[in-house]
Scaffold this motif. Structure first.
Motif, mmCIF file in Angstrom:
data_model
loop_
_atom_site.group_PDB
_atom_site.id
_atom_site.type_symbol
_atom_site.label_atom_id
_atom_site.label_comp_id
_atom_site.label_asym_id
_atom_site.label_seq_id
_atom_site.Cartn_x
_atom_site.Cartn_y
_atom_site.Cartn_z
ATOM 1 N N LEU A 134 -10.193 -24.311 12.816
ATOM 2 C CA LEU A 134 -10.585 -23.001 12.383
ATOM 3 C C LEU A 134 -11.343 -22.459 13.875
ATOM 4 N N LEU A 135 -11.273 -21.149 14.008
ATOM 5 C CA LEU A 135 -11.605 -20.613 15.117
ATOM 6 C C LEU A 135 -12.984 -19.886 15.253
ATOM 7 N N TRP A 136 -13.413 -19.581 13.977
ATOM 8 C CA TRP A 136 -14.573 -18.827 13.719
ATOM 9 C C TRP A 136 -15.926 -19.433 14.336
ATOM 10 N N PRO A 137 -15.888 -20.767 14.446
ATOM 11 C CA PRO A 137 -17.321 -21.394 14.724
ATOM 12 C C PRO A 137 -17.407 -21.299 16.370
ATOM 13 N N ILE A 138 -16.305 -21.427 17.002
ATOM 14 C CA ILE A 138 -16.472 -21.102 18.615
ATOM 15 C C ILE A 138 -16.306 -19.977 18.910
ATOM 16 N N LYS A 139 -15.771 -18.894 18.168
ATOM 17 C CA LYS A 139 -15.812 -17.542 18.597
ATOM 18 C C LYS A 139 -17.230 -16.986 17.935
ATOM 19 N N SER A 140 -18.041 -17.391 17.004
ATOM 20 C CA SER A 140 -19.366 -16.935 16.771
ATOM 21 C C SER A 140 -20.394 -17.622 17.983
ATOM 22 N N ILE A 141 -20.049 -18.898 18.458
ATOM 23 C CA ILE A 141 -21.000 -19.278 19.745
ATOM 24 C C ILE A 141 -20.693 -18.267 20.859
ATOM 25 N N MET A 142 -19.247 -18.175 21.051
ATOM 26 C CA MET A 142 -19.048 -17.382 22.321
ATOM 27 C C MET A 142 -19.740 -15.840 22.220
ATOM 28 N N THR A 143 -19.537 -15.218 21.187
ATOM 29 C CA THR A 143 -19.988 -14.024 20.809
ATOM 30 C C THR A 143 -21.836 -13.911 20.961
ATOM 31 N N PHE A 144 -22.184 -15.302 20.582
ATOM 32 C CA PHE A 144 -23.752 -15.283 20.767
ATOM 33 C C PHE A 144 -24.122 -15.495 21.973
ATOM 34 N N GLY A 145 -23.471 -16.144 22.803
ATOM 35 C CA GLY A 145 -23.607 -16.412 24.022
ATOM 36 C C GLY A 145 -23.422 -15.161 24.914
ATOM 37 N N ILE A 146 -22.583 -14.160 24.814
ATOM 38 C CA ILE A 146 -22.472 -12.983 25.401
ATOM 39 C C ILE A 146 -23.673 -12.000 25.027
ATOM 40 N N PHE A 147 -23.985 -12.143 23.652
ATOM 41 C CA PHE A 147 -25.242 -11.422 23.275
ATOM 42 C C PHE A 147 -26.416 -11.794 24.166
ATOM 43 N N LEU A 148 -26.614 -13.286 24.228
ATOM 44 C CA LEU A 148 -27.683 -13.587 24.983
ATOM 45 C C LEU A 148 -27.753 -12.922 26.655
ATOM 46 N N MET A 149 -26.344 -13.078 26.899
ATOM 47 C CA MET A 149 -26.291 -12.292 28.406
ATOM 48 C C MET A 149 -26.542 -10.907 28.597
ATOM 49 N N LEU A 150 -26.271 -10.306 27.437
ATOM 50 C CA LEU A 150 -26.672 -8.769 27.438
ATOM 51 C C LEU A 150 -27.967 -8.688 27.428
ATOM 52 N N LEU A 151 -28.783 -9.506 26.524
ATOM 53 C CA LEU A 151 -30.242 -9.428 26.424
ATOM 54 C C LEU A 151 -30.981 -9.877 27.783
ATOM 55 N N GLN A 152 -30.424 -10.671 28.356
ATOM 56 C CA GLN A 152 -31.055 -11.345 29.831
ATOM 57 C C GLN A 152 -30.694 -10.265 30.936
ATOM 58 N N ALA A 153 -29.276 -9.593 30.902
ATOM 59 C CA ALA A 153 -29.243 -8.463 31.824
ATOM 60 C C ALA A 153 -30.018 -7.422 31.812
#
Length: 170
Positions: A134-153
């Motif tokens: 299933l791809l939703w677990p890795i896609k969720s982690i990827m989206t969360f990582g992008i969100f963290l990058m957005l907050l950090q930026a």
């Protein structure tokens, strides 16, 4: 800078430092998966069909969860033609301007990540391989990582703005 901005910077930096340090340990899991795959193939003659995909998922989680920490430490690769000649205030002003483009990019990427993750959850999207995870677990982690990058930026933008004004946020 106003107190809410300083608190935002403090807590986002703290959160990304902790998550980034956790992400460092994903490499050990990745090494274990690759070592298991190699050992089972070489010594037992049994190929493991899930190891390649799992290692790709782990590497994706590693660099996306650690990306915000890398941004926080200013450890990203930078093309440096004139930047090294600038004063710290000029560097901060340059960074404050260029981070706006990074914010736009990350916002678009986050929006796409949310859409892709939602699709993967709704339709139980699987990868087209023999393992078919299933791809939703890795896609969720990827989206969360992008969100963290957005907050950090955003945090970096505030820090650069404060430094350009001559009043750095500690």
């Amino acid at each position: 800078m106003p107190k809410p901005i300083r608190l935002y910077v403090h807590y986002v930096d703290l959160m990304n430092r902790r998550i980034g340090r956790f992400a460092m340990h994903i490499l050990f899991v990745l090494m274990a998966v690759l070592l298991y795959s190699t050992a089972s193939r070489v010594f037992l003659g049994i190929p493991v069909n899930w190891s390649l995909e799992m290692s790709q998922f782990l590497l994706s989680a590693y660099y996306l969860l650690g990306g915000a920490y890398s941004l926080q430490l200013n450890a990203h690769v930078r093309m440096d033609l004139f930047y090294s000649r600038l004063s710290p205030k000029q560097k901060a002003a340059t960074d404050a301007v260029t981070i706006v483009f990074v914010l736009f990019y990350l916002a678009v990427l986050f929006w796409g990540g949310l859409s892709s993750t939602q699709y993967a959850i709704e339709y139980s999207q699987k990868n087209y391989t023999s393992w078919a995870p299933l791809l939703w677990p890795i896609k969720s982690i990827m989206t969360f990582g992008i969100f963290l990058m957005l907050l950090q930026a955003i945090s970096c933008f505030f820090k650069d703005l404060a430094l350009a004004r001559g009043k750095p946020i500690a």
